[in-house]
Design a protein around this motif. Structure first.
Motif, PDB file in Angstrom:
ATOM      1  N   GLU A  87       0.831  -1.208   0.000  1.00 36.74           N
ATOM      2  CA  GLU A  87       0.000   0.000   0.000  1.00 36.74           C
ATOM      3  C   GLU A  87       0.863   1.255   0.000  1.00 36.74           C
ATOM      4  N   GLN A  88       1.959   1.230   0.770  1.00 35.75           N
ATOM      5  CA  GLN A  88       2.873   2.371   0.785  1.00 35.75           C
ATOM      6  C   GLN A  88       3.535   2.549  -0.580  1.00 35.75           C
ATOM      7  N   LEU A  89       3.942   1.450  -1.190  1.00 34.31           N
ATOM      8  CA  LEU A  89       4.523   1.524  -2.529  1.00 34.31           C
ATOM      9  C   LEU A  89       3.516   2.077  -3.529  1.00 34.31           C
ATOM     10  N   ALA A  90       2.258   1.687  -3.378  1.00 34.75           N
ATOM     11  CA  ALA A  90       1.222   2.167  -4.294  1.00 34.75           C
ATOM     12  C   ALA A  90       1.051   3.679  -4.177  1.00 34.75           C
ATOM     13  N   LEU A  91       1.103   4.200  -2.947  1.00 37.68           N
ATOM     14  CA  LEU A  91       1.000   5.648  -2.755  1.00 37.68           C
ATOM     15  C   LEU A  91       2.180   6.367  -3.402  1.00 37.68           C
ATOM     16  N   GLU A  92       3.380   5.825  -3.190  1.00 37.45           N
ATOM     17  CA  GLU A  92       4.569   6.434  -3.789  1.00 37.45           C
ATOM     18  C   GLU A  92       4.507   6.337  -5.309  1.00 37.45           C
ATOM     19  N   PHE A  93       4.016   5.196  -5.790  1.00 37.30           N
ATOM     20  CA  PHE A  93       3.944   4.979  -7.226  1.00 37.30           C
ATOM     21  C   PHE A  93       2.933   5.917  -7.871  1.00 37.30           C
ATOM     22  N   GLN A  94       1.815   6.160  -7.191  1.00 35.22           N
ATOM     23  CA  GLN A  94       0.817   7.075  -7.731  1.00 35.22           C
ATOM     24  C   GLN A  94       1.391   8.478  -7.864  1.00 35.22           C
ATOM     25  N   ALA A  95       2.152   8.900  -6.867  1.00 31.50           N
ATOM     26  CA  ALA A  95       2.803  10.209  -6.950  1.00 31.50           C
ATOM     27  C   ALA A  95       3.803  10.234  -8.097  1.00 31.50           C
ATOM     28  N   SER A 102      -0.943 -16.205  -5.392  1.00 33.33           N
ATOM     29  CA  SER A 102      -1.482 -16.171  -4.036  1.00 33.33           C
ATOM     30  C   SER A 102      -2.339 -14.921  -3.905  1.00 33.33           C
ATOM     31  N   PRO A 103      -3.057 -14.774  -2.797  1.00 35.02           N
ATOM     32  CA  PRO A 103      -3.782 -13.514  -2.564  1.00 35.02           C
ATOM     33  C   PRO A 103      -2.853 -12.302  -2.563  1.00 35.02           C
ATOM     34  N   ARG A 104      -1.596 -12.504  -2.185  1.00 33.75           N
ATOM     35  CA  ARG A 104      -0.654 -11.384  -2.223  1.00 33.75           C
ATOM     36  C   ARG A 104      -0.431 -10.922  -3.658  1.00 33.75           C
ATOM     37  N   LEU A 105      -0.330 -11.872  -4.582  1.00 33.42           N
ATOM     38  CA  LEU A 105      -0.151 -11.504  -5.985  1.00 33.42           C
ATOM     39  C   LEU A 105      -1.374 -10.749  -6.495  1.00 33.42           C
ATOM     40  N   ASP A 106      -2.566 -11.196  -6.113  1.00 32.13           N
ATOM     41  CA  ASP A 106      -3.782 -10.482  -6.508  1.00 32.13           C
ATOM     42  C   ASP A 106      -3.725  -9.032  -6.028  1.00 32.13           C
ATOM     43  N   PHE A 107      -3.291  -8.846  -4.802  1.00 31.99           N
ATOM     44  CA  PHE A 107      -3.196  -7.509  -4.213  1.00 31.99           C
ATOM     45  C   PHE A 107      -2.160  -6.675  -4.959  1.00 31.99           C
ATOM     46  N   LEU A 108      -1.035  -7.291  -5.289  1.00 29.45           N
ATOM     47  CA  LEU A 108       0.033  -6.593  -6.003  1.00 29.45           C
ATOM     48  C   LEU A 108      -0.432  -6.160  -7.390  1.00 29.45           C
ATOM     49  N   VAL A 109      -1.159  -7.037  -8.068  1.00 33.40           N
ATOM     50  CA  VAL A 109      -1.673  -6.706  -9.401  1.00 33.40           C
ATOM     51  C   VAL A 109      -2.613  -5.509  -9.321  1.00 33.40           C
ATOM     52  N   HIS A 165      -2.958  -3.175  -7.010  1.00 31.53           N
ATOM     53  CA  HIS A 165      -2.455  -1.927  -6.438  1.00 31.53           C
ATOM     54  C   HIS A 165      -1.232  -1.359  -7.157  1.00 31.53           C
ATOM     55  N   LEU A 166      -0.457  -2.222  -7.843  1.00 33.67           N
ATOM     56  CA  LEU A 166       0.755  -1.731  -8.505  1.00 33.67           C
ATOM     57  C   LEU A 166       0.791  -2.050  -9.996  1.00 33.67           C
ATOM     58  N   LEU A 167       0.642  -3.317 -10.335  1.00 35.35           N
ATOM     59  CA  LEU A 167       0.899  -3.725 -11.715  1.00 35.35           C
ATOM     60  C   LEU A 167      -0.168  -3.236 -12.684  1.00 35.35           C
ATOM     61  N   ARG A 168      -1.444  -3.397 -12.328  1.00 37.33           N
ATOM     62  CA  ARG A 168      -2.491  -2.927 -13.231  1.00 37.33           C
ATOM     63  C   ARG A 168      -2.501  -1.399 -13.369  1.00 37.33           C
ATOM     64  N   PRO A 169      -2.396  -0.634 -12.269  1.00 35.27           N
ATOM     65  CA  PRO A 169      -2.345   0.830 -12.437  1.00 35.27           C
ATOM     66  C   PRO A 169      -1.195   1.290 -13.325  1.00 35.27           C
ATOM     67  N   PRO A 204      -0.406  -4.764 -25.862  1.00 35.68           N
ATOM     68  CA  PRO A 204       0.242  -3.778 -24.987  1.00 35.68           C
ATOM     69  C   PRO A 204       0.629  -4.331 -23.622  1.00 35.68           C
ATOM     70  N   ALA A 205      -0.163  -5.263 -23.084  1.00 31.78           N
ATOM     71  CA  ALA A 205       0.172  -5.832 -21.781  1.00 31.78           C
ATOM     72  C   ALA A 205       1.436  -6.678 -21.871  1.00 31.78           C
ATOM     73  N   VAL A 206       1.557  -7.455 -22.950  1.00 34.36           N
ATOM     74  CA  VAL A 206       2.768  -8.250 -23.148  1.00 34.36           C
ATOM     75  C   VAL A 206       3.969  -7.328 -23.324  1.00 34.36           C
ATOM     76  N   PHE A 207       3.790  -6.291 -24.129  1.00 36.21           N
ATOM     77  CA  PHE A 207       4.871  -5.333 -24.337  1.00 36.21           C
ATOM     78  C   PHE A 207       5.276  -4.681 -23.016  1.00 36.21           C
ATOM     79  N   HIS A 208       4.293  -4.249 -22.244  1.00 35.32           N
ATOM     80  CA  HIS A 208       4.552  -3.541 -20.987  1.00 35.32           C
ATOM     81  C   HIS A 208       5.361  -4.405 -20.023  1.00 35.32           C
ATOM     82  N   LEU A 209       4.918  -5.633 -19.808  1.00 35.52           N
ATOM     83  CA  LEU A 209       5.614  -6.499 -18.859  1.00 35.52           C
ATOM     84  C   LEU A 209       6.961  -6.949 -19.404  1.00 35.52           C
ATOM     85  N   SER A 210       7.051  -7.134 -20.723  1.00 28.42           N
ATOM     86  CA  SER A 210       8.339  -7.494 -21.319  1.00 28.42           C
ATOM     87  C   SER A 210       9.346  -6.363 -21.141  1.00 28.42           C
TER      88      SER A 210
END
Length: 213
Positions: free
Chosen positions: A72-80, A128-135, A137-141, A164-170
């Motif tokens: 969550e803290q990373l997501a706030l920093e990432f949004q900024a 895992s549920p952690r990966l769902d949360f990461l996607v 809060h960070l990866l999808r945004p 574009p998603a393949v390109f982005h993650l690559s």
């Protein structure tokens, strides 16, 4: 005794609780990144932060809650950070110029936060549920923020047409690998690879003839 080792009492400044919480988050990120969620204990994280393990429970409850708070803290920093880079994505400059600025920005940010790259790399290999949360809060945004620019680059012929998603993650994966292998690149080529040259080479690899000198 560190004041963070004392649970909050009436009259204790709330700002101190915030400082203690930030110290725990700062210690938890590299610990989770290096050792994984299952490989690190709350005691080890508390020790790295400089105080007693009971403070982790006091501020976060459980190890899982601490992990989620880190993201969550990373997501706030990432949004900024996304707001700082928004002009490069949708500004009036030619697309190749905006792409070059975004590539440089991404390289700088990933180089400055290797623990974030390590954390993401660990979690994407462990559904895992952690990966769902990461996607969520960070990866999808991040993808939604940059996808319009990737599409524009494809339409302009800077990139080959691809999902574009393949390109982005690559792209993120390639940059992360290049940054982590900076010393190895120098050993392979026999020439030192400093940060500025590495950024320039990544830009050329991404943009080809459209890359500015």
């Amino acid at each position: 005794m560190d004041p963070c080792d004392t649970p909050r009492r009436p009259g204790r400044p709330r700002g101190l609780d915030s400082i203690c919480r930030e110290k725990l988050l700062a210690a938890a990120l590299p610990a989770f990144a290096r050792h994984g969620f299952d490989g690190v204990s709350l005691r080890a994280i508390a020790r790295a932060a400089g105080f007693d393990a009971s403070m982790v429970s006091h501020h976060f409850g459980s190890k899982a809650d601490l992990w989620y708070a880190v993201v969550e803290q990373l997501a706030l920093e990432f949004q900024a950070d996304l707001e700082d880079s928004a002009l490069g994505v949708a500004g009036p400059q030619p697309v190749w110029q905006r792409l070059a600025a975004v590539v440089d920005h991404m390289v700088d940010r990933l180089a400055a936060r290797p623990a974030v790259v390590m954390l993401v790399s660990r979690e994407i290999n462990d559904p895992s549920p952690r990966l769902d949360f990461l996607v969520e809060h960070l990866l999808r945004p991040a993808y939604l923020h940059y996808a319009p620019l990737w599409r524009e680059g494809m339409e302009a012929g800077v990139f080959h047409q691809t999902d574009p998603a393949v390109f982005h993650l690559s792209f993120f994966g390639a940059v992360a690998m290049a940054l982590s292998a900076q010393e190895v690149i120098g050993r392979i080529t026999g020439q030192p690879m400093d940060a500025d040259r590495l950024k320039q080479e990544i830009r050329r690899a991404m943009l080809g003839d459209a890359a500015p000198d």
